[in-house]
Design an enzyme around this catalytic site. Structure first.
Site, PDB file in Angstrom:
ATOM      1  N   TRP A 103       0.835  -1.211   0.000  1.00  0.00           N
ATOM      2  CA  TRP A 103       0.000   0.000   0.000  1.00  0.00           C
ATOM      3  C   TRP A 103       0.859   1.246   0.000  1.00  0.00           C
ATOM      4  O   TRP A 103       0.560   2.218  -0.703  1.00  0.00           O
ATOM      5  CB  TRP A 103      -0.987  -0.011   1.163  1.00  0.00           C
ATOM      6  CG  TRP A 103      -1.938  -1.175   1.083  1.00  0.00           C
ATOM      7  CD1 TRP A 103      -2.066  -2.191   1.985  1.00  0.00           C
ATOM      8  CD2 TRP A 103      -2.878  -1.459   0.025  1.00  0.00           C
ATOM      9  NE1 TRP A 103      -3.025  -3.083   1.547  1.00  0.00           N
ATOM     10  CE2 TRP A 103      -3.539  -2.665   0.364  1.00  0.00           C
ATOM     11  CE3 TRP A 103      -3.218  -0.819  -1.171  1.00  0.00           C
ATOM     12  CZ2 TRP A 103      -4.520  -3.236  -0.455  1.00  0.00           C
ATOM     13  CZ3 TRP A 103      -4.195  -1.391  -1.984  1.00  0.00           C
ATOM     14  CH2 TRP A 103      -4.832  -2.582  -1.616  1.00  0.00           C
ATOM     15  N   ASP A 175      -2.092   6.471   6.452  1.00  0.00           N
ATOM     16  CA  ASP A 175      -3.066   5.507   5.942  1.00  0.00           C
ATOM     17  C   ASP A 175      -3.376   4.564   7.102  1.00  0.00           C
ATOM     18  O   ASP A 175      -2.555   3.726   7.475  1.00  0.00           O
ATOM     19  CB  ASP A 175      -2.460   4.745   4.750  1.00  0.00           C
ATOM     20  CG  ASP A 175      -3.419   3.700   4.186  1.00  0.00           C
ATOM     21  OD1 ASP A 175      -4.493   3.473   4.769  1.00  0.00           O
ATOM     22  OD2 ASP A 175      -3.067   3.114   3.131  1.00  0.00           O
ATOM     23  N   LYS A 199     -12.288  -2.392   6.379  1.00  0.00           N
ATOM     24  CA  LYS A 199     -11.533  -3.272   7.271  1.00  0.00           C
ATOM     25  C   LYS A 199     -12.080  -3.195   8.693  1.00  0.00           C
ATOM     26  O   LYS A 199     -12.451  -4.206   9.245  1.00  0.00           O
ATOM     27  CB  LYS A 199     -10.041  -2.913   7.260  1.00  0.00           C
ATOM     28  CG  LYS A 199      -9.255  -3.612   6.172  1.00  0.00           C
ATOM     29  CD  LYS A 199      -9.099  -2.804   4.940  1.00  0.00           C
ATOM     30  CE  LYS A 199      -8.412  -3.572   3.830  1.00  0.00           C
ATOM     31  NZ  LYS A 199      -7.642  -2.702   2.962  1.00  0.00           N
TER      32      LYS A 199
HETATM   33  C1  LIG Z   1      -7.067  -2.197   1.881  1.00  0.00           C
HETATM   34  C2  LIG Z   1      -6.072  -1.113   2.022  1.00  0.00           C
HETATM   35  C3  LIG Z   1      -5.967  -0.076   1.078  1.00  0.00           C
HETATM   36  C4  LIG Z   1      -6.824  -0.023  -0.158  1.00  0.00           C
HETATM   37  O1  LIG Z   1      -8.107   0.347   0.171  1.00  0.00           O
HETATM   38  P1  LIG Z   1      -9.218   0.569  -0.959  1.00  0.00           P
HETATM   39  O2  LIG Z   1     -10.335   1.135  -0.124  1.00  0.00           O
HETATM   40  O3  LIG Z   1      -9.510  -0.768  -1.556  1.00  0.00           O
HETATM   41  O4  LIG Z   1      -8.684   1.523  -1.945  1.00  0.00           O
HETATM   42  C5  LIG Z   1      -5.045   0.917   1.303  1.00  0.00           C
HETATM   43  N1  LIG Z   1      -4.258   0.902   2.390  1.00  0.00           N
HETATM   44  C6  LIG Z   1      -4.316  -0.078   3.312  1.00  0.00           C
HETATM   45  C7  LIG Z   1      -3.418  -0.034   4.500  1.00  0.00           C
HETATM   46  C8  LIG Z   1      -5.231  -1.116   3.158  1.00  0.00           C
HETATM   47  O5  LIG Z   1      -5.286  -2.097   4.069  1.00  0.00           O
END
Ligand SMILES: *Cc1c(COP(=O)(O)O)cnc(C)c1O
Length: 363
Positions: A103, A175, A199
């Site tokens: 990511w 993030d 998540k």
């Molecule tokens: C799943 C995830 C993403 C991507 O998320 P989307 O909503 O599918 O764009 C980005 N960063 C992390 C840390 C993730 O776990």
């Protein structure tokens, strides 16, 4: 009659059963409106109430200071990879990034389209099994921001709340997609936090952005309207049709979390859950945790046997017993148990019991 499995999916992932039940009760007739939340105008008083509650509850749960806006946007965390540089590259057009996984790598690649990116450190050479140590003297003094991924969903590492980089006046951007609301982070240490909901917050379709007000309103000229934080902040996230149902579900999850005692109470449970797994893994002769002890995630626990056939047999038998989505990401192999807030302690205890049995049987 229904039967639910223990779902260890990395995302979209398990939701609290109480929340699903409440949503099902309100499905056909939301609080006397005679319609479901999916069918109502986003300008209706019912939906405006839901959106306001979601904002208020998240603010309360994370103790978000008054000088931060909370936005509910679309496009997933992945859209933030572009939105952040487009909005924050307002001076030097330079940013520092730490590469802690797939990511981060994607975020870096996107930011490079709009400015200069310094990758300060990376743990790529060891399949991202640890959080690299940072040398403060290498930080760019004039950076517009400094980006980290607090929890690395695929590899199971995390920046603990007491080990965040000290970036001084440079806004720290995080993030937090896979560990928002899982333990207490001090929001005032960040300039911006973002997280896809699927998540640890709700269903897919909505992304929360918590942004300090002074970082709003400086977007680059080329920024599309829909990617400008100011547009969404000025309209209270109702500039265009928002992902209404996903916001409603997040609101229910926030309410559930508050009833459970909030983030600090959840952190205690998450520590207990992850410790159960790590303690077992650290003494097992068959299964091994893959991450450096001090950097271990509370949310995603990867583990391996070192034998592909044994891994496959384990995953297959697990499914038969009702433990699903334990297959690890293809870049790491082996297994991964994602144990987000909605995974009860009993689910982890049952998994550890099953692992013990499997190990005894396959010695
Ligand atoms: C799943 C995830 C993403 C991507 O998320 P989307 O909503 O599918 O764009 C980005 N960063 C992390 C840390 C993730 O776990």
């Amino acid at each position: 009659m229904y039967e639910r499995v223990y779902n260890f999916s990395a995302g979209p992932s398990v939701l609290p059963e109480e929340v699903l039940l409440e949503a099902s009760k309100e499905m056909l007739n939301y609080k006397g409106s005679g319609m479901s939340v999916m069918e109502m105008s986003h300008r209706s008083k019912e939906f405006m109430g839901i959106a306001a509650d979601a904002e208020k509850l998240l603010r309360e749960l994370m103790n978000v200071p008054a000088n931060y806006k909370i936005l509910f946007l679309q496009g997933g965390a992945s859209t933030q990879f572009a939105m952040i540089p487009l909005n924050l590259f307002s001076n030097s057009k330079t940013a520092d990034y730490v590469d802690t996984g797939a990511w981060s790598t994607k975020a870096i690649k996107e930011a490079k389209k709009y400015g200069t990116v310094n990758v300060l450190a990376s743990s790529k050479e060891s399949t991202y099994s640890y959080i690299p140590k940072l040398d403060k003297s290498a930080f760019s003094k004039d950076a517009d921001y400094f980006h980290i991924t607090t929890n690395n969903t695929i590899y199971g590492t995390r920046f603990t709340p007491d080990n965040l980089p000290d970036t001084g006046d440079v806004p720290l951007v995080a993030d937090m997609s896979s560990n928002i609301l899982s333990e207490v982070y001090d929001v005032s240490k960040f300039g911006l936090i973002y997280a896809g909901a699927q998540k640890n917050m709700g269903p897919a379709g909505v992304t929360a952005v918590i942004i300090r007000e002074d970082l709003i309103g400086k977007a680059m000229d080329i920024t599309p309207t829909m990617l400008d934080y100011k547009i969404h902040a000025d309209a209270d996230s109702l500039y265009n049709t928002p992902p209404c149902y996903s916001i409603y579900m997040c609101m229910l999850v926030f309410k559930w979390l508050k009833e459970k005692g909030g983030v600090a109470a959840m952190e205690k449970i998450n520590r207990e859950k992850s410790q159960l797994l790590y303690d077992y893994l650290d003494q097992s002769a068959m299964f091994k945790a893959t991450v450096a002890v001090e950097d271990r995630s509370l949310m995603n626990v990867p583990f391996v046997t070192g034998n592909d056939e044994l891994d496959a047999a384990f995953i297959k038998e697990a499914v038969a017993k009702g433990f699903v989505n334990l297959k690890g990401h293809r870049s790491v192999g082996g297994m991964r148990a994602s144990i987000y807030n909605a995974m009860p302690v009993e689910g982890v205890k049952a998994l550890v019991e099953f692992m013990k049995e499997f190990e005894a049987k396959n010695k």
